[in-house]
Design an enzyme around this catalytic site. Structure first.
Site, PDB file in Angstrom:
ATOM      1  N   THR A   1       0.850  -1.193   0.000  1.00 17.99           N
ATOM      2  CA  THR A   1       0.000   0.000   0.000  1.00 17.99           C
ATOM      3  C   THR A   1       0.886   1.244   0.000  1.00 17.99           C
ATOM      4  OG1 THR A   1      -0.176   0.263   2.417  1.00 17.99           O
ATOM      5  CG2 THR A   1      -1.706  -1.281   1.355  1.00 17.99           C
ATOM      6  N   GLY A   2       0.322   2.345  -0.462  1.00 16.00           N
ATOM      7  CA  GLY A   2       1.118   3.555  -0.589  1.00 16.00           C
ATOM      8  C   GLY A   2       2.238   3.387  -1.589  1.00 16.00           C
TER       9      GLY A   2
ATOM     10  N   SER B   1       2.551   4.475  -4.718  1.00 18.80           N
ATOM     11  CA  SER B   1       2.670   5.412  -5.835  1.00 18.80           C
ATOM     12  C   SER B   1       3.857   6.358  -5.705  1.00 18.80           C
ATOM     13  CB  SER B   1       1.375   6.233  -5.971  1.00 18.80           C
ATOM     14  OG  SER B   1       1.106   6.951  -4.783  1.00 18.80           O
TER      15      SER B   1
ATOM     16  N   GLY C   1       7.736   7.278  -3.047  1.00 23.03           N
ATOM     17  CA  GLY C   1       8.514   7.094  -1.836  1.00 23.03           C
ATOM     18  C   GLY C   1       8.927   5.680  -1.524  1.00 23.03           C
ATOM     19  N   ILE C   2       8.830   5.331  -0.240  1.00 17.45           N
ATOM     20  CA  ILE C   2       9.248   4.017   0.240  1.00 17.45           C
ATOM     21  C   ILE C   2       8.471   2.908  -0.451  1.00 17.45           C
ATOM     22  CG2 ILE C   2       9.278   2.513   2.262  1.00 17.45           C
ATOM     23  CD1 ILE C   2       9.803   5.073   3.945  1.00 17.45           C
ATOM     24  N   GLY C   3       7.174   3.099  -0.634  1.00 24.16           N
ATOM     25  CA  GLY C   3       6.358   2.072  -1.285  1.00 24.16           C
ATOM     26  C   GLY C   3       6.796   1.796  -2.703  1.00 24.16           C
TER      27      GLY C   3
ATOM     28  N   SER D   1       7.735   4.184  12.585  1.00 26.71           N
ATOM     29  CA  SER D   1       8.519   5.395  12.420  1.00 26.71           C
ATOM     30  C   SER D   1       9.381   5.593  13.655  1.00 26.71           C
ATOM     31  CB  SER D   1       7.574   6.596  12.257  1.00 26.71           C
ATOM     32  OG  SER D   1       8.251   7.827  12.333  1.00 26.71           O
TER      33      SER D   1
ATOM     34  N   TYR E   1       0.129  12.393  13.682  1.00 28.63           N
ATOM     35  CA  TYR E   1       0.987  11.424  12.995  1.00 28.63           C
ATOM     36  C   TYR E   1       1.762  10.600  14.015  1.00 28.63           C
ATOM     37  CZ  TYR E   1       4.426   9.465   9.786  1.00 28.63           C
ATOM     38  OH  TYR E   1       5.211   8.599   9.074  1.00 28.63           O
TER      39      TYR E   1
END
Length: 335
Positions: free
Chosen positions: A16-17, A19, A21-23, A144, A157
């Site tokens: 997931t995520g 699109s 960065g890390i993903g 994180s 966050y």
């Protein structure tokens, strides 16, 4: 119970995520390793473009979904079952953020961050558990530094990452008690050069910026995929382990450091070109997408020696011993 995970080339991995960065970095590395990969994000245009770029044929698919809605993640699992017959690793990476003083952030923004970060991880974890309970596999949640060290201007966050840590620990113990063959890992990145700031909503007077050291997304991606093959409890990136221990054992000192140094360093002093970010926008608004790295102006760390040592202890010990023997040999020759 000893857990055995498949090599990446034999796995189906849901991210997931994915699109940016890390993903996205994780997806690229997984495809390069021969895995079949399912990309999940809200931005269909970016996902379609990534699919073309990776050019992995029938080993790659994407599903447009908002992780904060269980029914949409149920559809991710269903579509993956239809296409690949199941999955072996589920990575809960999607995240959202709002920056601002606690009393100046709207309830709507607080709710959205928790819906994406905590509820998205809860939904993804429980869906993955149901699928993997009999066949086995890995669930990898992205925590994180803020899973242990809350940052000023980042209350919700930080709270969501604390909650993900608790969720991950409870899930692990319950699965172990029932002897389910599922590895559960919490990955804890430090500051990472992604589009995180571009996608965040911002209520500060200037654009937020992470304090150094800042790591390349690939450093985190490598650690994630290692955990997809080798069961691990926690994976700390960079200085995260040290700062976590500092917060645990010297909370007063940690508060002083944040109050004295971090508070002002989190504000860049430069205008924010898109303070609305992508928090509430399914199409990510004006925020860019489809890129692994962001625009951090300082030096970006390309490796984490601590992470590498913790994930490869035998190789690291051998390298240290070899170095010591080489040094001793050189010293002897000079005499």
């Amino acid at each position: 119970m000893n857990l055995t995970l498949k090599p990446l080339r034999e796995q189906v991995i849901v991210i997931t995520g994915a699109s940016s960065g890390i993903g996205l970095a994780t997806a690229r590395m997984a495809v390069e390793a021969g895995a079949r990969v399912v990309l999940v994000a809200r931005n269909e245009e970016a996902l379609a473009d990534i699919q073309r770029q990776l050019d992995a044929g029938d080993r790659l698919m994407y599903v447009v979904a908002d992780v904060g809605k269980r029914e949409e993640l149920d559809r991710v699992a269903s579509d993956t079952l239809d296409r690949f017959g199941g999955f072996d690793t589920w990575i809960n990476n999607a995240g959202a953020s709002v920056w601002g003083r606690l009393d100046e952030v709207d309830d709507e923004d607080h709710h959205r961050v928790m819906q994406t970060n905590y509820w998205g991880t809860l939904y993804g974890s429980t869906i993955a558990m149901a699928h993997l309970r009999e066949k086995g596999g890995a669930i990898i949640n992205i925590g994180s530094l803020e899973s242990a060290v809350a940052l000023p201007f980042h209350a919700t966050y930080s709270a969501s990452k604390h909650a993900i840590k608790a969720l991950t620990e409870v899930m692990r113990v319950e699965l172990q008690k029932s002897q389910a063959p599922i590895s559960v890992t919490l990955v804890r990145p430090s500051s990472t050069d992604t589009l995180f700031m571009d996608h965040s909503k911002n209520r500060l007077p200037s654009a937020p910026i992470f304090p150094p050291p800042v790591y390349a997304p690939e450093v985190v991606a490598q650690a994630i995929l290692y955990a997809a093959e080798h069961p691990q409890r926690d994976v700390y990136i960079g200085n995260t382990k040290f700062l976590t221990r500092l917060a645990q054992h010297a909370p007063g000192l940690t508060d002083w450091i944040k109050r004295t140094f971090i508070y002002d360093k989190l504000q860049s002093g430069k205008p924010d070109s898109d303070p609305q970010g992508a928090l509430h926008n399914a199409d990510v608004g004006n925020a860019i997408d489809g890129l692994v790295s962001g625009n951090y102006p300082g030096r970006t760390m390309k490796t984490s020696l601590y992470t590498r040592a913790s994930q490869h202890p035998v190789a690291t010990t051998a390298a240290v011993m070899l170095g010591a023997l080489t040094l001793a040999s050189l010293m002897t020759r000079r005499r």
